[in-house]
Motif scaffolding. Structure first.
Motif, PDB file in Angstrom:
ATOM      1  N   UNK A   1       0.777  -1.088  -0.033  1.00  0.00           N
ATOM      2  CA  UNK A   1      -0.004  -0.161   0.026  1.00  0.00           C
ATOM      3  C   UNK A   1       0.860   1.154  -0.021  1.00  0.00           C
ATOM      4  N   UNK A   2       0.296   2.334  -0.506  1.00  0.00           N
ATOM      5  CA  UNK A   2       1.251   3.454  -0.799  1.00  0.00           C
ATOM      6  C   UNK A   2       0.510   4.776   0.118  1.00  0.00           C
ATOM      7  N   UNK A   3       1.137   5.444   0.896  1.00  0.00           N
ATOM      8  CA  UNK A   3       0.779   6.668   1.472  1.00  0.00           C
ATOM      9  C   UNK A   3       1.311   7.739   0.815  1.00  0.00           C
ATOM     10  N   UNK A   4       0.205   8.834   0.326  1.00  0.00           N
ATOM     11  CA  UNK A   4       1.151  10.312  -0.443  1.00  0.00           C
ATOM     12  C   UNK A   4       0.696  11.384   0.445  1.00  0.00           C
ATOM     13  N   UNK A   5       1.410  11.938   0.873  1.00  0.00           N
ATOM     14  CA  UNK A   5       1.307  13.372   1.790  1.00  0.00           C
ATOM     15  C   UNK A   5       1.461  14.373   1.018  1.00  0.00           C
ATOM     16  N   UNK A   6       0.350  15.031   0.655  1.00  0.00           N
ATOM     17  CA  UNK A   6       0.221  16.201  -0.436  1.00  0.00           C
ATOM     18  C   UNK A   6       0.442  17.588  -0.001  1.00  0.00           C
TER      19      UNK A   6
END
Length: 460
Positions: free
Chosen positions: A67-72
Motif C-alpha cells: 500500500x502507498x501513502x501520499x502526503x500532498x
C-alpha cells in the motif's frame, strides 16, 4: 513554494526482522511519497514513526509495497498539480493509495480526479491515516518488528531534523489559504517540544530547524502559560523555548518568524552563540498599501530600522526572507519601492514568487490583477538585483574561517553548510577534498572564493 519529494521514504535501511517460524506471514510494507514544506515533512515523519511502531516496514519502491501513502501539498496551483500527478503515479504503479496532507483539505478535488484512492485525510492527521491503513492493510502484532528508535522515523539525514512547535495560523493573509486547511494556531506543549528536541540530539542530530506556520506566535493561543521540562518551569513562548533549545548543544535555526516586536529578544541569544545567527522572516513586500492589502504586519520603515538594530547587536546575523511580486493592484511605482527596500536592507538570502491566484484566497477578489508577463518580468528583475546583493555579501566572507556542518562527502570534496545556510533553500559551502571531512560532522574551513549563492573553501 518548492515541493520536497520523498518517494518510498528516504530513511536509513531497516534491519530485517528476526527470523520467524516456518510459514509465518511477512510483515506488511508501506510505500511513502512526501510532498510539500518542512511542516508537511514533519507530518510524514510522524506517520512513518507510527507505522514502524506498529510493525509495518517501509518499502523502497512501489512494486515492493502492499500500500502507498501520499502526503500532498495544496498551497499553490503548481503544488496541486504535482500532488495529483504523484497520486496518479502511485495508483498506476501500485494501485492501493491513501492520500493525506493539505490537498486533502481542499474539498473533494482528490476524489474527483482519482476516485480509486482508498481514503483521503487533511494535514496533521496521523490517527486518521493509521485508521485507513488498518482498514486496508491489517498488521498482526509482532514484538520484534514493533521496535523503533526513540527519536522516531526521520526523512532528513541523521544529522539534522525539523522540530515543529505548532500547527495552524491565526493570520488571515489575503494570498494564503493555510488557515482554511490547517486551522488556527495550536501550540505544542513546551515540555513535549523539549523532550522531542532532547531525544533528537541524543540520537545524533547536530542541527534543529524550528518550524511552524508562525514561529514567533508560539504560545499565543495558550496565553504563554507556564509548562515544565525536567521539573523546571518553562514559559510557552518563543524566546524562552529558544533559550532552552540553545542549551542542548546543537545548532538551533529559527524559521517562519513574523516580525513581531518580541522577535528582538532572540537576537542577543544569537550574539551569545546560543542560537544560530540566522532569522527567516517573510517580509513579503515593502509598500505600506500592498502590505495592508495582504493583511501583513509591520511596515518597510520599521523593518529597515529593526534590521539595522539586529545587525548592531549581532553583526554576523543572516537574514532570509521571501517576497511576492505582482500582487493584485501592485503599481510600477510600488514595485520600484520594493526594489529600493531590497537595496537598502541588503538581505542575505531571498526568494521571490510571482503572485499566483490560489483557489479560495481572498486576494483573488482584489481589483487590478497584474498581467502574467509583467509579474514574470518583475520577479526576474527582483532576483537579478538580489543576486548582486548576495554576491556582494558573500564576497566579504572570502578569507574568513567558518564552522560548517558537512552534509555529504564525495570524490570531489564535500558539500557543507555554514550558519548562514538552511538545508535545501539556501546556498552551500563546497569544501576541497580532505581526509578530515566526515558527513554529519562539524568542520573548520577557510573560505577561498565566493559565487552568487555558494562559497568555496578548504579545511582550516
Amino acid at each position: 513554494m518548492a515541493a520536497t519529494r520523498t518517494k518510498a521514504a528516504k530513511i536509513s535501511p531497516e534491519r530485517p526482522p528476526r527470523r520467524r517460524g516456518a510459514g509465518a506471514t511477512p510483515p506488511p510494507r508501506v510505500g511513502f511519497v512526501s510532498l510539500g514544506c518542512p511542516k508537511a515533512l514533519v507530518d510524514s515523519e510522524r506517520i512513518l514513526t507510527q507505522l514502524r511502531a506498529e510493525g509495518y516496514l517501509i518499502a523502497p519502491a512501489y512494486r515492493d509495497a502492499d500500500l502507498v501513502v501520499v502526503n500532498t501539498c495544496g498551497f499553490i496551483d503548481s503544488a496541486v498539480d504535482e500532488s495529483l500527478d504523484a497520486i496518479g503515479e502511485a495508483l498506476a504503479e501500485n494501485g492501493k493509495v491513501i492520500v493525506t496532507g493539505c490537498l486533502g483539505a481542499k474539498g473533494d478535488v482528490v476524489k474527483k480526479t482519482h476516485p480509486a484512492v482508498l481514503a483521503v485525510t487533511g494535514p496533521h492527521a496521523t490517527d486518521e491515516v493509521m485508521r485507513a491503513v488498518h482498514a486496508h492493510l491489517p498488521q498482526p502484532h509482532d514484538p520484534y518488528t514493533s521496535l523503533m528508535p526513540p527519536q522516531g522515523i526521520k526523512l532528513t539525514p541523521a544529522h539534522y531534523a525539523y522540530l515543529k512547535i505548532a500547527e495552524g495560523c491565526n493570520h488571515r493573509c489575503t494570498f494564503c489559504i493555510i488557515p482554511s486547511m490547517r486551522g488556527d494556531l495550536v501550540s505544542r506543549p513546551v515540555g513535549e517540544v523539549m523532550r522531542e528536541a532532547e531525544s533528537l540530539v541524543k540520537a545524533g542530530v547536530k542541527e534543529l530547524l524550528v518550524i511552524s506556520q508562525d514561529t514567533s506566535a508560539y504560545g499565543v493561543d495558550v496565553k504563554y502559560r507556564t509548562g515544565f521540562w525536567e521539573g523546571r518551569p518553562l514559559k510557552t513562548r518563543m524566546t524562552e523555548l529558544a533559550r532552552a533549545l540553545g542549551g542542548l548543544g546543537a545548532w538551533v535555526r529559527l524559521h517562519y518568524v513574523y516580525p513581531y516586536p518580541h522577535v528582538d529578544e532572540v537576537i542577543p541569544l544569537m550574539a551569545e552563540g546560543k542560537l544560530l545567527p540566522y532569522l527567516d522572516v517573510p517580509f513579503q513586500h515593502a509598500s505600506p498599501r500592498i502590505l495592508k492589502l495582504m493583511k501583513r504586519p509591520a511596515s518597510a520603515e520599521n523593518n529597515l530600522a529593526r534590521i539595522r538594530r539586529w545587525r548592531e547587536i549581532c553583526p554576523d546575523i543572516t537574514i532570509r526572507s521571501t517576497f511576492i511580486a505582482g500582487f493584485p493592484g501592485e503599481t510600477g511605482a510600488e514595485f520600484e519601492e520594493l526594489l529600493r527596500f531590497l537595496e537598502e536592507a541588503e538581505l542575505d538570502r531571498v526568494g521571490c514568487f510571482a503572485y499566483s491566484p490560489v483557489a479560495g484566497a481572498a486576494a483573488n477578489a482584489l481589483p487590478g490583477h497584474v498581467p502574467e508577463a509583467v509579474k514574470a518580468e518583475r520577479c526576474a528583475r527582483f532576483m537579478q538585483l538580489q543576486e548582486k546583493i548576495s554576491a556582494r555579501r558573500l564576497e566579504r566572507k572570502v578569507g574568513k574561517t567558518l564552522t560548517v556542518l558537512v552534509d555529504e562527502v564525495n570524490t570531489g570534496g564535500a558539500v557543507a553548510r555554514s550558519s548562514a545556510d538552511a538545508p535545501e533553500i539556501d546556498g552551500v559551502v563546497h569544501v576541497a577534498p580532505s581526509p578530515a571531512l566526515q558527513a554529519g560532522a562539524f568542520a573548520k574551513v577557510r573560505v577561498t572564493s565566493a559565487g552568487n549563492h555558494d562559497l568555496w573553501a578548504e579545511t582550516a
